[in-house]
Scaffold this motif. Sequence first.
Motif, PDB file in Angstrom:
ATOM      1  N   ASP A  53      73.223  45.684  42.636  1.00  0.00           N
ATOM      2  CA  ASP A  53      72.627  44.702  41.158  1.00  0.00           C
ATOM      3  C   ASP A  53      73.670  43.515  41.035  1.00  0.00           C
ATOM      4  OD1 ASP A  53      70.383  45.588  39.811  1.00  0.00           O
ATOM      5  OD2 ASP A  53      71.925  46.983  38.482  1.00  0.00           O
ATOM      6  N   TRP A  54      74.058  42.588  40.719  1.00  0.00           N
ATOM      7  CA  TRP A  54      75.256  41.698  40.760  1.00  0.00           C
ATOM      8  C   TRP A  54      76.084  41.993  40.287  1.00  0.00           C
ATOM      9  CZ3 TRP A  54      77.716  39.733  36.680  1.00  0.00           C
ATOM     10  CH2 TRP A  54      76.998  39.564  35.584  1.00  0.00           C
ATOM     11  N   ASN A  55      76.481  43.046  39.028  1.00  0.00           N
ATOM     12  CA  ASN A  55      77.244  43.309  38.372  1.00  0.00           C
ATOM     13  C   ASN A  55      78.037  44.439  39.626  1.00  0.00           C
ATOM     14  OD1 ASN A  55      75.329  45.284  37.764  1.00  0.00           O
ATOM     15  ND2 ASN A  55      76.238  44.797  35.497  1.00  0.00           N
ATOM     16  N   HIS A 112      81.021  44.374  42.938  1.00  0.00           N
ATOM     17  CA  HIS A 112      83.325  44.623  43.074  1.00  0.00           C
ATOM     18  C   HIS A 112      83.135  46.209  43.112  1.00  0.00           C
ATOM     19  CE1 HIS A 112      87.003  44.124  41.753  1.00  0.00           C
ATOM     20  NE2 HIS A 112      86.986  43.645  43.171  1.00  0.00           N
ATOM     21  N   PRO A 113      82.827  46.635  42.183  1.00  0.00           N
ATOM     22  CA  PRO A 113      82.909  48.141  42.002  1.00  0.00           C
ATOM     23  C   PRO A 113      82.442  48.910  43.334  1.00  0.00           C
ATOM     24  CG  PRO A 113      82.133  47.219  39.920  1.00  0.00           C
ATOM     25  CD  PRO A 113      81.677  46.735  41.002  1.00  0.00           C
ATOM     26  N   ALA A 114      81.335  48.870  43.782  1.00  0.00           N
ATOM     27  CA  ALA A 114      80.704  49.631  45.262  1.00  0.00           C
ATOM     28  C   ALA A 114      81.819  49.572  46.532  1.00  0.00           C
ATOM     29  CB  ALA A 114      79.821  48.875  45.294  1.00  0.00           C
ATOM     30  N   LEU A 115      82.575  47.978  46.684  1.00  0.00           N
ATOM     31  CA  LEU A 115      83.587  47.524  47.406  1.00  0.00           C
ATOM     32  C   LEU A 115      84.905  48.582  47.229  1.00  0.00           C
ATOM     33  CD1 LEU A 115      82.447  44.033  48.367  1.00  0.00           C
ATOM     34  CD2 LEU A 115      82.499  46.089  49.760  1.00  0.00           C
ATOM     35  N   LEU A 116      85.234  48.992  46.230  1.00  0.00           N
ATOM     36  CA  LEU A 116      86.552  49.110  45.992  1.00  0.00           C
ATOM     37  C   LEU A 116      86.311  50.574  45.814  1.00  0.00           C
ATOM     38  CD1 LEU A 116      88.273  46.749  43.178  1.00  0.00           C
ATOM     39  CD2 LEU A 116      87.966  46.668  45.470  1.00  0.00           C
ATOM     40  N   VAL A 171      79.276  43.288  51.872  1.00  0.00           N
ATOM     41  CA  VAL A 171      78.735  43.339  51.070  1.00  0.00           C
ATOM     42  C   VAL A 171      77.748  41.992  51.369  1.00  0.00           C
ATOM     43  CG1 VAL A 171      77.427  42.728  48.913  1.00  0.00           C
ATOM     44  CG2 VAL A 171      79.163  44.431  49.089  1.00  0.00           C
ATOM     45  N   ILE A 172      76.506  41.339  51.736  1.00  0.00           N
ATOM     46  CA  ILE A 172      76.222  40.167  51.559  1.00  0.00           C
ATOM     47  C   ILE A 172      75.665  39.678  50.741  1.00  0.00           C
ATOM     48  CG2 ILE A 172      74.203  38.000  52.389  1.00  0.00           C
ATOM     49  CD1 ILE A 172      74.677  40.497  55.064  1.00  0.00           C
ATOM     50  N   ALA A 173      76.195  39.007  49.529  1.00  0.00           N
ATOM     51  CA  ALA A 173      76.432  38.898  48.210  1.00  0.00           C
ATOM     52  C   ALA A 173      76.499  37.546  47.987  1.00  0.00           C
ATOM     53  CB  ALA A 173      76.719  39.370  47.839  1.00  0.00           C
ATOM     54  N   ARG A 174      75.142  36.916  47.018  1.00  0.00           N
ATOM     55  CA  ARG A 174      75.718  35.237  46.876  1.00  0.00           C
ATOM     56  C   ARG A 174      76.922  34.956  45.988  1.00  0.00           C
ATOM     57  NH1 ARG A 174      69.884  33.476  46.194  1.00  0.00           N
ATOM     58  NH2 ARG A 174      69.933  33.025  48.394  1.00  0.00           N
ATOM     59  N   GLU A 175      77.662  34.096  45.384  1.00  0.00           N
ATOM     60  CA  GLU A 175      79.123  34.516  44.289  1.00  0.00           C
ATOM     61  C   GLU A 175      78.260  33.151  42.929  1.00  0.00           C
ATOM     62  OE1 GLU A 175      81.821  31.994  47.149  1.00  0.00           O
ATOM     63  OE2 GLU A 175      82.832  33.321  46.089  1.00  0.00           O
ATOM     64  N   PHE A 182      81.393  36.267  42.641  1.00  0.00           N
ATOM     65  CA  PHE A 182      81.009  37.647  41.776  1.00  0.00           C
ATOM     66  C   PHE A 182      82.618  38.560  41.716  1.00  0.00           C
ATOM     67  CE2 PHE A 182      80.020  37.415  46.190  1.00  0.00           C
ATOM     68  CZ  PHE A 182      81.226  38.115  47.226  1.00  0.00           C
ATOM     69  N   PRO A 183      82.864  39.000  41.267  1.00  0.00           N
ATOM     70  CA  PRO A 183      84.795  39.353  41.309  1.00  0.00           C
ATOM     71  C   PRO A 183      85.835  39.192  42.444  1.00  0.00           C
ATOM     72  CG  PRO A 183      83.742  40.941  39.434  1.00  0.00           C
ATOM     73  CD  PRO A 183      82.632  39.985  40.529  1.00  0.00           C
ATOM     74  N   SER A 184      86.332  38.769  42.581  1.00  0.00           N
ATOM     75  CA  SER A 184      86.492  39.369  44.470  1.00  0.00           C
ATOM     76  C   SER A 184      88.029  39.860  44.302  1.00  0.00           C
ATOM     77  CB  SER A 184      86.619  37.965  45.317  1.00  0.00           C
ATOM     78  OG  SER A 184      87.575  36.358  44.341  1.00  0.00           O
TER      79      SER A 184
END
Length: 69
Positions: A19-21, A24-28, A35-39, A41-43
């Motif tokens: 999900d869009w939200n 960030h948590p999934a990476l951290l 992640v390939i995502a559209r901005e 999103f918290p970076s």
Amino acid sequence: MRELRRRCPDAEARTLHLDWNDVHPALLDHRVDVVIAREPFPSGQLRVAVGPRPCACQQHNPWAQHAQA
């Protein structure tokens, strides 16, 4: 994925929908490496490469060396 598997047949790669939200948590928390995502999103604490397909990964991830800010 098809092209990645063609170029790097020994690499372990799989896809996961987030999900869009959850980007960030999934990476951290190391659920994903890249992640390939559209901005937007918290970076914070991420290395983000912006291009035709923005990519984000943790700053210390080996993929980060390929990112261009």
